[in-house]
Design an enzyme around this catalytic site. Structure first.
Site, PDB file in Angstrom:
ATOM      1  N   PHE A 141      12.939   3.432   6.563  1.00  0.00           N
ATOM      2  CA  PHE A 141      13.412   4.719   7.089  1.00  0.00           C
ATOM      3  C   PHE A 141      14.927   4.879   6.989  1.00  0.00           C
ATOM      4  O   PHE A 141      15.566   5.452   7.870  1.00  0.00           O
ATOM      5  CB  PHE A 141      12.904   4.927   8.536  1.00  0.00           C
ATOM      6  CG  PHE A 141      11.580   5.610   8.530  1.00  0.00           C
ATOM      7  CD1 PHE A 141      10.440   4.916   8.163  1.00  0.00           C
ATOM      8  CD2 PHE A 141      11.466   6.961   8.834  1.00  0.00           C
ATOM      9  CE1 PHE A 141       9.215   5.544   8.092  1.00  0.00           C
ATOM     10  CE2 PHE A 141      10.247   7.605   8.764  1.00  0.00           C
ATOM     11  CZ  PHE A 141       9.123   6.884   8.384  1.00  0.00           C
ATOM     12  N   ASN A 144       8.878   8.332  17.189  1.00  0.00           N
ATOM     13  CA  ASN A 144       9.239   9.353  16.202  1.00  0.00           C
ATOM     14  C   ASN A 144      10.715   9.776  16.327  1.00  0.00           C
ATOM     15  O   ASN A 144      11.364  10.089  15.326  1.00  0.00           O
ATOM     16  CB  ASN A 144       8.298  10.558  16.302  1.00  0.00           C
ATOM     17  CG  ASN A 144       7.000  10.278  15.550  1.00  0.00           C
ATOM     18  OD1 ASN A 144       6.893   9.291  14.828  1.00  0.00           O
ATOM     19  ND2 ASN A 144       6.008  11.123  15.717  1.00  0.00           N
ATOM     20  N   ASP A 185     -16.495  19.233  16.108  1.00  0.00           N
ATOM     21  CA  ASP A 185     -15.443  20.236  15.934  1.00  0.00           C
ATOM     22  C   ASP A 185     -16.093  21.606  16.075  1.00  0.00           C
ATOM     23  O   ASP A 185     -17.274  21.766  15.748  1.00  0.00           O
ATOM     24  CB  ASP A 185     -14.806  20.093  14.543  1.00  0.00           C
ATOM     25  CG  ASP A 185     -13.439  20.753  14.461  1.00  0.00           C
ATOM     26  OD1 ASP A 185     -12.446  20.012  14.398  1.00  0.00           O
ATOM     27  OD2 ASP A 185     -13.372  21.997  14.489  1.00  0.00           O
ATOM     28  N   ALA A 214      18.124   8.310   2.243  1.00  0.00           N
ATOM     29  CA  ALA A 214      18.828   9.588   2.409  1.00  0.00           C
ATOM     30  C   ALA A 214      18.186  10.620   1.490  1.00  0.00           C
ATOM     31  O   ALA A 214      17.528  10.279   0.516  1.00  0.00           O
ATOM     32  CB  ALA A 214      20.291   9.399   2.047  1.00  0.00           C
ATOM     33  N   GLY A 215      18.367  11.882   1.804  1.00  0.00           N
ATOM     34  CA  GLY A 215      17.797  12.932   0.964  1.00  0.00           C
ATOM     35  C   GLY A 215      17.718  14.262   1.689  1.00  0.00           C
ATOM     36  O   GLY A 215      18.544  14.559   2.558  1.00  0.00           O
ATOM     37  N   CYS A 252       4.611  15.985  12.143  1.00  0.00           N
ATOM     38  CA  CYS A 252       4.893  15.218  13.373  1.00  0.00           C
ATOM     39  C   CYS A 252       6.363  15.158  13.763  1.00  0.00           C
ATOM     40  O   CYS A 252       6.722  15.577  14.867  1.00  0.00           O
ATOM     41  CB  CYS A 252       4.366  13.798  13.226  1.00  0.00           C
ATOM     42  SG  CYS A 252       2.586  13.744  13.223  1.00  0.00           S
ATOM     43  N   LEU A 296      -0.173   6.977  12.828  1.00  0.00           N
ATOM     44  CA  LEU A 296      -0.596   7.015  11.419  1.00  0.00           C
ATOM     45  C   LEU A 296       0.372   7.828  10.573  1.00  0.00           C
ATOM     46  O   LEU A 296       0.801   8.901  10.986  1.00  0.00           O
ATOM     47  CB  LEU A 296      -1.983   7.669  11.309  1.00  0.00           C
ATOM     48  CG  LEU A 296      -3.072   7.119  12.210  1.00  0.00           C
ATOM     49  CD1 LEU A 296      -4.349   7.934  12.024  1.00  0.00           C
ATOM     50  CD2 LEU A 296      -3.308   5.652  11.896  1.00  0.00           C
ATOM     51  N   LYS A 351     -16.078  23.568   8.505  1.00  0.00           N
ATOM     52  CA  LYS A 351     -15.566  22.207   8.336  1.00  0.00           C
ATOM     53  C   LYS A 351     -16.688  21.184   8.532  1.00  0.00           C
ATOM     54  O   LYS A 351     -16.845  20.243   7.740  1.00  0.00           O
ATOM     55  CB  LYS A 351     -14.473  21.984   9.394  1.00  0.00           C
ATOM     56  CG  LYS A 351     -13.521  20.862   9.066  1.00  0.00           C
ATOM     57  CD  LYS A 351     -12.602  20.583  10.227  1.00  0.00           C
ATOM     58  CE  LYS A 351     -11.259  21.216  10.095  1.00  0.00           C
ATOM     59  NZ  LYS A 351     -10.318  20.799  11.148  1.00  0.00           N
TER      60      LYS A 351
HETATM   61  C1  UDX Z   1       5.185  10.167  10.974  1.00  0.00           C
HETATM   62  C2  UDX Z   1       5.285   8.776  11.604  1.00  0.00           C
HETATM   63  O1  UDX Z   1       5.776   7.854  10.625  1.00  0.00           O
HETATM   64  C3  UDX Z   1       3.946   8.329  12.143  1.00  0.00           C
HETATM   65  O2  UDX Z   1       4.079   7.080  12.808  1.00  0.00           O
HETATM   66  C4  UDX Z   1       3.423   9.387  13.117  1.00  0.00           C
HETATM   67  O3  UDX Z   1       2.171   9.043  13.612  1.00  0.00           O
HETATM   68  C5  UDX Z   1       3.340  10.735  12.420  1.00  0.00           C
HETATM   69  O4  UDX Z   1       4.645  11.073  11.908  1.00  0.00           O
HETATM   70  P1  UDX Z   1       4.331  11.185   8.669  1.00  0.00           P
HETATM   71  O5  UDX Z   1       4.685  12.518   9.230  1.00  0.00           O
HETATM   72  O6  UDX Z   1       3.027  11.020   7.965  1.00  0.00           O
HETATM   73  O7  UDX Z   1       4.363  10.060   9.830  1.00  0.00           O
HETATM   74  O8  UDX Z   1       5.455  10.818   7.608  1.00  0.00           O
HETATM   75  P2  UDX Z   1       6.574   9.722   7.432  1.00  0.00           P
HETATM   76  O9  UDX Z   1       6.178   8.800   6.363  1.00  0.00           O
HETATM   77  O10 UDX Z   1       6.975   9.134   8.721  1.00  0.00           O
HETATM   78  O11 UDX Z   1       7.758  10.641   6.888  1.00  0.00           O
HETATM   79  C6  UDX Z   1       8.262  11.722   7.657  1.00  0.00           C
HETATM   80  C7  UDX Z   1       9.350  12.457   6.924  1.00  0.00           C
HETATM   81  O12 UDX Z   1      10.526  11.670   6.856  1.00  0.00           O
HETATM   82  C8  UDX Z   1       9.000  12.825   5.471  1.00  0.00           C
HETATM   83  O13 UDX Z   1       9.441  14.148   5.220  1.00  0.00           O
HETATM   84  C9  UDX Z   1       9.791  11.825   4.645  1.00  0.00           C
HETATM   85  O14 UDX Z   1      10.134  12.323   3.371  1.00  0.00           O
HETATM   86  C10 UDX Z   1      11.028  11.640   5.526  1.00  0.00           C
HETATM   87  N1  UDX Z   1      11.695  10.346   5.325  1.00  0.00           N
HETATM   88  C11 UDX Z   1      11.044   9.187   5.607  1.00  0.00           C
HETATM   89  C12 UDX Z   1      13.018  10.310   4.876  1.00  0.00           C
HETATM   90  O15 UDX Z   1      13.637  11.355   4.630  1.00  0.00           O
HETATM   91  N2  UDX Z   1      13.646   9.105   4.736  1.00  0.00           N
HETATM   92  C13 UDX Z   1      13.019   7.917   5.014  1.00  0.00           C
HETATM   93  O16 UDX Z   1      13.644   6.856   4.874  1.00  0.00           O
HETATM   94  C14 UDX Z   1      11.667   7.967   5.459  1.00  0.00           C
END
Ligand code: UDX
Length: 440
Positions: free
Chosen positions: A263, A222, A44, A266-267, A274, A167, A49
């Site tokens: 996934f 995504n 890097d 709700a909320g 990402c 991830l 870092k």
């Molecule tokens: C995501 C993808 O899951 C992962 O595969 C990709 O590589 C990077 O982006 P991440 O950003 O770490 O991962 O979080 P994730 O667990 O997917 O949650 C994303 C957002 O969705 C969060 O703000 C979470 O609170 C929200 N979420 C998730 C919901 O509101 N409802 C759900 O049912 C699931």
């Protein structure tokens, strides 16, 4: 002339891999590759870092990662350096995991990626496999390939591979050691044997496709996950109108294997580094080819309107004009991380302040550094004299907290569950006014 790859990089024993970028994806991938038995050099440009990493301090919070980095550094399987040019020149497998941040128009800033490509082109003197791990817009890996050829690099000297990561923050090590798929986009079959050995994948499905195909699998993934979340949020609104608990609907949906239980929470909506970024980038890419993105737009619109929906719910019972005090529990974009990027909780806090609420916060990982909010280090102290408590991130310690203690300390009794994560019945028995969307 092109020589068989395994003479160059020691296939069947271990591979020597240079990971460019010691960010979240780079560090997790570098550590995992070391565990798989490879020798990994992670580079890097950020000297601070790298110095920290050499002392076993990691710049991000990811459960288990620090221990792994220390262990495999001590085993001489994982090295850190800021000598990017030398490392790129000396290693035969280069995995690029640099940032591709969003720009104002939604597109990705590929300047770090371009710098790395230029360094490889300038120094390449033996066969290399160049693996793009960073999320990049469709066509980027083709562009990298074209750049090599246009800059005079013979095509028997390199292979470009698009190998997106999936991830989740907070569960990154689990995900990398238990992948549900490995996606490799290539232009030729030449790197396939190496790629099959890279992650010790066992029975994991391997998906081989074109360079752009692999890039689009990442975006599609995504987009689909975000669609499920916006679907859940719209359904929760409909449930609300009919006084049905959305949790029942979720249960009913989740048992159907064609839909699946994940996934569907709700909320406040999705945030993080990402999902929002990738949706904007995909829209930008589609628009450059005159493709309308009606579903993508709807998914983003629903997500963007979630905060307003919850603030209206709050305003109905606690008008902001009275200058009331609220406490927000959870500021990160989801539990299990210290990441505030595109966190819906942060937007909620900002908009609450703009409306005139006095805001107190508590988060198990992050103390906000802002003069506009009072950030507490004690969960219970944070609700002292508050008129309302909002759960913005569903940390376990909020779900299982002592509600009589909370009630005793609050001035009011409103609990707005913006993550549908609490036991409403139990809170009501406690004398609290339990509110949410899609909650009976
Ligand atoms: C995501 C993808 O899951 C992962 O595969 C990709 O590589 C990077 O982006 P991440 O950003 O770490 O991962 O979080 P994730 O667990 O997917 O949650 C994303 C957002 O969705 C969060 O703000 C979470 O609170 C929200 N979420 C998730 C919901 O509101 N409802 C759900 O049912 C699931």
């Amino acid at each position: 002339m092109y020589k068989p790859i395994f003479y160059e990089i020691g296939l069947k024993e271990f591979m020597k891999i240079c990971v460019v970028g010691a960010g979240y994806v780079g560090l997790t991938t570098a550590a995992a590759l070391a565990v798989f038995g490879h020798e990994v050099q992670c580079v890097d440009t950020d000297q601070v870092k790298i110095d920290d990493l050499l002392q076993g301090k990691i710049p991000i919070y990811e459960p288990g990662l620090e221990n792994l980095i220390i262990e495999y550094s001590q085993k001489n399987r994982l090295y850190f350096s800021n000598k990017i040019v030398e490392s790129i020149r000396d290693y035969s497998i280069i995995l690029i995991a640099v940032g591709t941040p969003s720009q104002n128009d939604g597109s990705c800033n590929l300047s770090f990626m371009k710098q790395v490509v230029e360094m490889i082109v300038a120094t390449i003197n033996s066969y290399k496999i160049i693996i793009t791990k960073s999320t990049v817009p469709p066509g980027t890996n083709e562009w990298i390939h074209r750049t090599f050829i246009e800059m005079g690099v013979k095509d028997d000297l390199f292979d470009i591979v698009s190998n997106p990561e999936f991830l989740r923050e907070g569960r990154a090590l689990w995900d990398i050691f238990h992948p549900n798929k490995l996606v490799f986009g290539t232009k030729t079959d030449r790197p396939l044997e190496v790629l099959k050995e890279l992650y010790l994948n066992g029975s994991t499905p391997l998906i081989f496709t074109s360079l752009t195909g692999a890039e689009l699998i990442k975006y599609a993934s995504n987009f689909f996950l975000a669609t499920k979340i916006s679907f859940a949020n719209e359904m929760a609104r409909i449930c609300d109108a009919f006084q049905v608990d959305y949790a029942d609907i979720k249960k009913g949906l989740g048992t159907d294997p064609r839909i699946g239980p994940d996934f569907l929470n709700a909320g406040l909506g999705f945030g993080g580094s990402c999902l929002p970024k990738d949706l904007h980038s995909l829209k930008h890419s589609a628009l450059t080819h005159n493709i309308e993105t009606k579903l993508l737009d709807a998914v983003m619109e629903i997500n963007d309107s979630q905060i307003e929906l919850y603030l209206q719910r709050l305003n109905n019972v606690l008008p902001a004009s009275e200058g009331k005090q609220i406490t927000v529990w959870g500021v990160t974009f989801k539990p299990g991380t210290d990441d505030l990027r595109s966190s819906p909780a942060i937007t909620l806090i900002q908009q609450s302040i703009q409306r005139g609420y006095t805001v107190h916060t508590f988060d198990p990982m992050v103390k906000l550094d802002s003069c506009d909010v009072t950030s507490h280090s004690d969960q219970y102290e944070s609700v002292n004299n508050s008129d309302a408590l909002i759960i913005a991130t569903e940390w376990e310690q909020f779900i299982h907290c002592d509600w009589s203690e909370v009630q005793g300390r609050m001035k009011g009794s409103i609990v707005l569950d913006a993550r549908n994560c609490l036991d409403g019945e139990m809170l009501r028995r406690q004398g609290l006014l339990y509110l949410g969307v899609g909650i009976r």
